[in-house]
Design a protein around this motif. Structure first.
Motif, PDB file in Angstrom:
ATOM      1  N   PRO A  48     -38.502  58.594 -20.500  1.00 29.93           N
ATOM      2  CA  PRO A  48     -39.307  58.909 -19.312  1.00 29.93           C
ATOM      3  C   PRO A  48     -40.693  59.459 -19.628  1.00 29.93           C
ATOM      4  CG  PRO A  48     -37.483  60.477 -19.558  1.00 29.93           C
ATOM      5  CD  PRO A  48     -37.252  59.385 -20.548  1.00 29.93           C
ATOM      6  N   ASP A  49     -40.888  60.029 -20.813  1.00 29.08           N
ATOM      7  CA  ASP A  49     -42.195  60.565 -21.187  1.00 29.08           C
ATOM      8  C   ASP A  49     -42.968  59.637 -22.117  1.00 29.08           C
ATOM      9  OD1 ASP A  49     -41.806  62.829 -19.652  1.00 29.08           O
ATOM     10  OD2 ASP A  49     -40.925  63.972 -21.296  1.00 29.08           O
ATOM     11  N   GLY A  50     -42.556  58.375 -22.211  1.00 27.87           N
ATOM     12  CA  GLY A  50     -43.260  57.430 -23.088  1.00 27.87           C
ATOM     13  C   GLY A  50     -44.688  57.187 -22.614  1.00 27.87           C
ATOM     14  N   PHE A  51     -45.543  56.802 -23.556  1.00 28.25           N
ATOM     15  CA  PHE A  51     -46.942  56.478 -23.240  1.00 28.25           C
ATOM     16  C   PHE A  51     -47.014  54.966 -23.063  1.00 28.25           C
ATOM     17  CE2 PHE A  51     -51.423  55.754 -24.488  1.00 28.25           C
ATOM     18  CZ  PHE A  51     -52.010  56.530 -23.509  1.00 28.25           C
ATOM     19  N   ASP A  52     -47.239  54.522 -21.830  1.00 29.00           N
ATOM     20  CA  ASP A  52     -47.145  53.087 -21.550  1.00 29.00           C
ATOM     21  C   ASP A  52     -48.144  52.687 -20.468  1.00 29.00           C
ATOM     22  OD1 ASP A  52     -45.875  53.953 -19.170  1.00 29.00           O
ATOM     23  OD2 ASP A  52     -43.921  53.899 -20.161  1.00 29.00           O
ATOM     24  N   SER A  53     -47.868  51.584 -19.773  1.00 29.76           N
ATOM     25  CA  SER A  53     -48.818  51.047 -18.787  1.00 29.76           C
ATOM     26  C   SER A  53     -49.125  52.006 -17.650  1.00 29.76           C
ATOM     27  CB  SER A  53     -48.306  49.719 -18.216  1.00 29.76           C
ATOM     28  OG  SER A  53     -48.478  48.677 -19.144  1.00 29.76           O
ATOM     29  N   ARG A  54     -48.307  53.032 -17.453  1.00 31.16           N
ATOM     30  CA  ARG A  54     -48.646  54.057 -16.453  1.00 31.16           C
ATOM     31  C   ARG A  54     -50.006  54.667 -16.760  1.00 31.16           C
ATOM     32  NH1 ARG A  54     -43.372  57.691 -17.235  1.00 31.16           N
ATOM     33  NH2 ARG A  54     -43.399  56.606 -19.235  1.00 31.16           N
ATOM     34  N   TYR A  55     -50.361  54.689 -18.052  1.00 28.83           N
ATOM     35  CA  TYR A  55     -51.574  55.367 -18.497  1.00 28.83           C
ATOM     36  C   TYR A  55     -52.636  54.411 -19.047  1.00 28.83           C
ATOM     37  CZ  TYR A  55     -47.938  58.855 -18.220  1.00 28.83           C
ATOM     38  OH  TYR A  55     -46.892  59.620 -17.772  1.00 28.83           O
ATOM     39  N   PHE A  56     -52.228  53.363 -19.764  1.00 34.81           N
ATOM     40  CA  PHE A  56     -53.249  52.468 -20.332  1.00 34.81           C
ATOM     41  C   PHE A  56     -53.381  51.149 -19.581  1.00 34.81           C
ATOM     42  CE2 PHE A  56     -49.567  52.063 -23.365  1.00 34.81           C
ATOM     43  CZ  PHE A  56     -49.182  50.759 -23.054  1.00 34.81           C
ATOM     44  N   GLY A  57     -52.626  50.957 -18.507  1.00 36.12           N
ATOM     45  CA  GLY A  57     -52.790  49.772 -17.674  1.00 36.12           C
ATOM     46  C   GLY A  57     -52.023  48.562 -18.177  1.00 36.12           C
ATOM     47  N   LEU A  58     -52.233  47.439 -17.504  1.00 34.02           N
ATOM     48  CA  LEU A  58     -51.571  46.191 -17.872  1.00 34.02           C
ATOM     49  C   LEU A  58     -52.156  45.661 -19.174  1.00 34.02           C
ATOM     50  CD1 LEU A  58     -51.401  44.401 -14.395  1.00 34.02           C
ATOM     51  CD2 LEU A  58     -49.895  46.144 -15.345  1.00 34.02           C
ATOM     52  N   VAL A  59     -51.348  44.904 -19.900  1.00 34.82           N
ATOM     53  CA  VAL A  59     -51.774  44.380 -21.203  1.00 34.82           C
ATOM     54  C   VAL A  59     -51.727  42.852 -21.167  1.00 34.82           C
ATOM     55  CG1 VAL A  59     -51.239  44.325 -23.685  1.00 34.82           C
ATOM     56  CG2 VAL A  59     -50.903  46.430 -22.374  1.00 34.82           C
ATOM     57  N   PRO A  60     -52.762  42.184 -21.698  1.00 37.40           N
ATOM     58  CA  PRO A  60     -52.748  40.715 -21.721  1.00 37.40           C
ATOM     59  C   PRO A  60     -51.575  40.175 -22.557  1.00 37.40           C
ATOM     60  CG  PRO A  60     -54.951  41.552 -22.198  1.00 37.40           C
ATOM     61  CD  PRO A  60     -54.010  42.729 -22.216  1.00 37.40           C
ATOM     62  N   VAL A  61     -50.922  39.161 -22.046  1.00 37.49           N
ATOM     63  CA  VAL A  61     -49.811  38.530 -22.763  1.00 37.49           C
ATOM     64  C   VAL A  61     -50.275  38.033 -24.126  1.00 37.49           C
ATOM     65  CG1 VAL A  61     -48.177  36.589 -22.724  1.00 37.49           C
ATOM     66  CG2 VAL A  61     -48.650  37.863 -20.629  1.00 37.49           C
ATOM     67  N   ALA A  62     -51.516  37.583 -24.208  1.00 35.25           N
ATOM     68  CA  ALA A  62     -52.050  37.039 -25.464  1.00 35.25           C
ATOM     69  C   ALA A  62     -52.064  38.073 -26.588  1.00 35.25           C
ATOM     70  CB  ALA A  62     -53.456  36.489 -25.246  1.00 35.25           C
ATOM     71  N   ARG A  63     -52.044  39.355 -26.247  1.00 39.79           N
ATOM     72  CA  ARG A  63     -52.058  40.407 -27.275  1.00 39.79           C
ATOM     73  C   ARG A  63     -50.659  40.829 -27.710  1.00 39.79           C
ATOM     74  NH1 ARG A  63     -55.068  45.295 -25.068  1.00 39.79           N
ATOM     75  NH2 ARG A  63     -54.291  46.149 -27.030  1.00 39.79           N
ATOM     76  N   LEU A  64     -49.632  40.298 -27.066  1.00 39.14           N
ATOM     77  CA  LEU A  64     -48.264  40.747 -27.296  1.00 39.14           C
ATOM     78  C   LEU A  64     -47.514  39.827 -28.262  1.00 39.14           C
ATOM     79  CD1 LEU A  64     -47.266  41.540 -23.604  1.00 39.14           C
ATOM     80  CD2 LEU A  64     -48.217  43.107 -25.323  1.00 39.14           C
ATOM     81  N   THR A  65     -46.685  40.446 -29.099  1.00 39.29           N
ATOM     82  CA  THR A  65     -45.752  39.711 -29.956  1.00 39.29           C
ATOM     83  C   THR A  65     -44.347  40.053 -29.519  1.00 39.29           C
ATOM     84  OG1 THR A  65     -47.278  39.804 -31.833  1.00 39.29           O
ATOM     85  CG2 THR A  65     -44.959  39.347 -32.329  1.00 39.29           C
ATOM     86  N   ARG A  66     -43.591  39.053 -29.123  1.00 39.25           N
ATOM     87  CA  ARG A  66     -42.200  39.284 -28.705  1.00 39.25           C
ATOM     88  C   ARG A  66     -41.395  39.712 -29.935  1.00 39.25           C
ATOM     89  NH1 ARG A  66     -37.537  36.044 -28.162  1.00 39.25           N
ATOM     90  NH2 ARG A  66     -36.215  36.716 -26.452  1.00 39.25           N
ATOM     91  N   ALA A 115     -51.809  36.691 -13.415  1.00 38.02           N
ATOM     92  CA  ALA A 115     -51.425  35.748 -14.471  1.00 38.02           C
ATOM     93  C   ALA A 115     -52.003  36.220 -15.798  1.00 38.02           C
ATOM     94  CB  ALA A 115     -51.940  34.354 -14.135  1.00 38.02           C
ATOM     95  N   GLY A 116     -51.183  36.147 -16.843  1.00 35.66           N
ATOM     96  CA  GLY A 116     -51.645  36.501 -18.176  1.00 35.66           C
ATOM     97  C   GLY A 116     -51.541  37.968 -18.519  1.00 35.66           C
ATOM     98  N   PHE A 117     -50.931  38.792 -17.641  1.00 29.87           N
ATOM     99  CA  PHE A 117     -50.796  40.231 -17.893  1.00 29.87           C
ATOM    100  C   PHE A 117     -49.352  40.678 -17.692  1.00 29.87           C
ATOM    101  CE2 PHE A 117     -55.269  39.774 -17.268  1.00 29.87           C
ATOM    102  CZ  PHE A 117     -55.846  40.746 -18.075  1.00 29.87           C
ATOM    103  N   VAL A 118     -49.020  41.828 -18.303  1.00 30.42           N
ATOM    104  CA  VAL A 118     -47.675  42.391 -18.209  1.00 30.42           C
ATOM    105  C   VAL A 118     -47.787  43.909 -18.075  1.00 30.42           C
ATOM    106  CG1 VAL A 118     -45.477  42.700 -19.419  1.00 30.42           C
ATOM    107  CG2 VAL A 118     -46.678  40.552 -19.625  1.00 30.42           C
ATOM    108  N   TYR A 119     -46.915  44.487 -17.237  1.00 28.68           N
ATOM    109  CA  TYR A 119     -46.759  45.934 -17.186  1.00 28.68           C
ATOM    110  C   TYR A 119     -45.719  46.297 -18.246  1.00 28.68           C
ATOM    111  CZ  TYR A 119     -45.380  50.580 -15.493  1.00 28.68           C
ATOM    112  OH  TYR A 119     -45.092  51.910 -15.396  1.00 28.68           O
TER     113      TYR A 119
END
Length: 199
Positions: free
Chosen positions: A176-194, A166-170
């Protein structure tokens, strides 16, 4: 709105390109135009400044995307609940991203409560041992890479198989070569702006 944006941007571009010429005429030696230098300067400013003001107001809150990992050029905040596939922006601090925090935009691909699975498989890259293969439920998400294009080592997320807490997103990328949760992990929803795509 999009048509208004493009018309304003085109007018601003034209005004910006004309402004140095008009300014040079206004402050340079007199030309046989029948107008005083002060009048030419006033005309140049009266065209350029209002257009710049209108475009600045229209562009307020718009983010330009400079990354091939997202299929968008311009975004703006879009209030609402984050759903699968939505674009989201946040500030990332990571050695691969550079010495200072950077604003990045990714896609929400696996949401709280969904089953995220990573599988270690022999790497396709010569010299590398294993790559992580990522799935959200039955949906394939991505494969990790052992190194960046410039040769820096990339450690990938070894998640196993468990629900996104709860509270996290992948977060993932369109590339295919983007830098994303594969490398920096899940991110808290509270830090995200839709965000929503404009262009």
């Amino acid at each position: 709105m999009l048509r208004l944006f493009w018309l304003a941007a085109r007018s601003l571009k034209n005004a910006i390109f004309r402004f140095p010429h008009e300014l040079a005429l206004a402050i340079g030696p007199g030309q046989a135009t029948g107008r005083s230098q002060q009048a030419r300067l006033l005309i140049a400013a009266s065209i350029s400044l209002p257009i710049a003001l209108v475009v600045a107001v229209l562009l307020q809150g718009i983010i330009l995307v400079m990354s091939p990992s997202i299929d968008a050029w311009a975004l703006r905040p879009a209030p609402g609940k984050i759903r699968r596939g939505d674009l989201v922006s946040f500030t990332l601090s990571h050695p691969i991203a550079g010495p200072r925090p950077v604003s990045v935009t990714k896609r929400a691909l696996c949401l709280p409560g969904e089953m995220l699975r990573s599988v270690e498989r022999p790497s396709r890259t010569p010299g590398a041992m294993f790559d992580g293969w990522y799935y959200c439920g039955p949906r394939f998400l991505a494969i990790s890479r052992p190194a960046t294009h410039d040769g820096r080592s990339l450690a990938h997320l070894q998640w196993g198989e468990r629900a996104v807490p709860a509270g996290f997103v992948y977060l993932g990328s369109d590339h295919p070569d983007g830098f994303d949760s594969r490398y920096f992990g899940l991110v808290p929803v509270a830090r995200l702006t839709r965000m929503e795509k404009i262009l």
